[in-house]
Design a protein around this motif. Structure first.
Motif, short mmCIF file in Angstrom:
data_model
loop_
_atom_site.label_atom_id
_atom_site.label_comp_id
_atom_site.label_asym_id
_atom_site.label_seq_id
_atom_site.Cartn_x
_atom_site.Cartn_y
_atom_site.Cartn_z
N GLY A 30 -7.54 -10.27 13.83
CA GLY A 30 -6.03 -10.15 14.11
C GLY A 30 -5.69 -11.00 15.29
O GLY A 30 -4.61 -11.51 14.68
N LEU A 31 -6.27 -11.21 16.11
CA LEU A 31 -5.87 -12.01 17.38
C LEU A 31 -5.91 -13.33 16.78
O LEU A 31 -5.05 -14.24 17.02
CB LEU A 31 -6.70 -11.85 18.44
N GLU A 32 -6.98 -13.65 15.96
CA GLU A 32 -6.98 -15.30 15.55
C GLU A 32 -5.81 -15.44 14.40
O GLU A 32 -5.65 -16.63 14.30
CB GLU A 32 -8.34 -15.24 14.87
N MET A 33 -5.56 -14.52 13.76
CA MET A 33 -4.31 -14.59 12.76
C MET A 33 -3.12 -14.74 13.19
O MET A 33 -1.95 -14.93 12.48
CB MET A 33 -4.58 -13.62 11.60
N THR A 34 -2.83 -14.32 14.63
CA THR A 34 -1.45 -14.30 15.13
C THR A 34 -1.37 -15.20 16.28
O THR A 34 -2.32 -15.77 16.74
CB THR A 34 -1.09 -12.99 15.63
N ALA A 35 -0.10 -15.54 16.60
CA ALA A 35 0.05 -16.39 17.71
C ALA A 35 0.14 -15.63 18.92
O ALA A 35 0.79 -15.10 19.51
CB ALA A 35 1.58 -17.14 17.56
N VAL A 36 -0.89 -15.62 19.50
CA VAL A 36 -1.13 -15.05 20.73
C VAL A 36 -1.42 -15.78 22.03
O VAL A 36 -1.78 -17.11 21.78
CB VAL A 36 -2.41 -14.09 20.57
#
Length: 173
Positions: free
Chosen positions: A30-36
């Motif tokens: 999830g973190l890798e798929m979003t702009a965090v």
């Protein structure tokens, strides 16, 4: 030699342990798929890369078994005397995975600090190379376990351990 016939049980134990890791794996995806923010990714790297090693080192040292091995009724013991393993044996048993994880963690952190975005070609290439190393090691581990009379894999040979069926051996405390 029946007590060493643990390949299928070890495989099933690994699958069960992977289910325990699934929440953290999903968080990472999830973190890798979003702009965090980069700082969040930098903080996540040690957790993502080291929790597996920490889990196995702790459980193998403390109980001689991961949760999956407990369910599958196999235990890691010292190969010389079937005593419980020491912390150093538990660490050495996981040392190759640990080293690859450390290299991947620092590599990704350096790439992030250099301004590469999560999912960038450089980070993807680097993590894929690390995955290839883990796959090669995993396959070599399986081959060694299949040809060794005691079913000792590479990590067992490194650590001086063996996995035994619990019903076939008097487990010492």
């Amino acid at each position: 030699m029946e007590k060493y016939q643990t390949i299928l049980r070890r495989f099933l134990a690994g699958l069960l342990d992977m289910l325990l890791f699934m929440p953290l794996i999903l968080i990472g995806v999830g973190l890798e798929m979003t702009a965090v923010p980069m700082m969040l990714m930098l903080c996540w790297q040690p957790i993502e890369k080291l929790y597996g090693s920490a889990y196995y080192i702790f459980f193998h040292h403390r109980f001689g078994q991961s949760v999956g091995k407990m369910a599958c009724r196999v235990k890691v013991v010292d190969h010389r005397n079937e005593n419980p393993i020491s912390f150093s044996q538990a660490f050495m048993r996981n040392s190759i995975d640990f080293v690859i994880s450390i290299i991947e963690m620092f590599g990704v952190m350096i790439l992030l600090i250099q301004g590469n975005a999560v999912g960038s070609p450089k980070i993807e290439w680097f993590t894929n190379v690390m995955v290839v190393f883990l796959i090669i090691y995993g396959l070599a581990d399986i081959v060694v376990a299949l040809i060794n009379p005691q079913r000792r894999a590479i990590h067992d040979l490194i650590a001086g351990t063996v996995v035994v069926r619990m019903e076939d051996v008097a487990i010492k405390k």
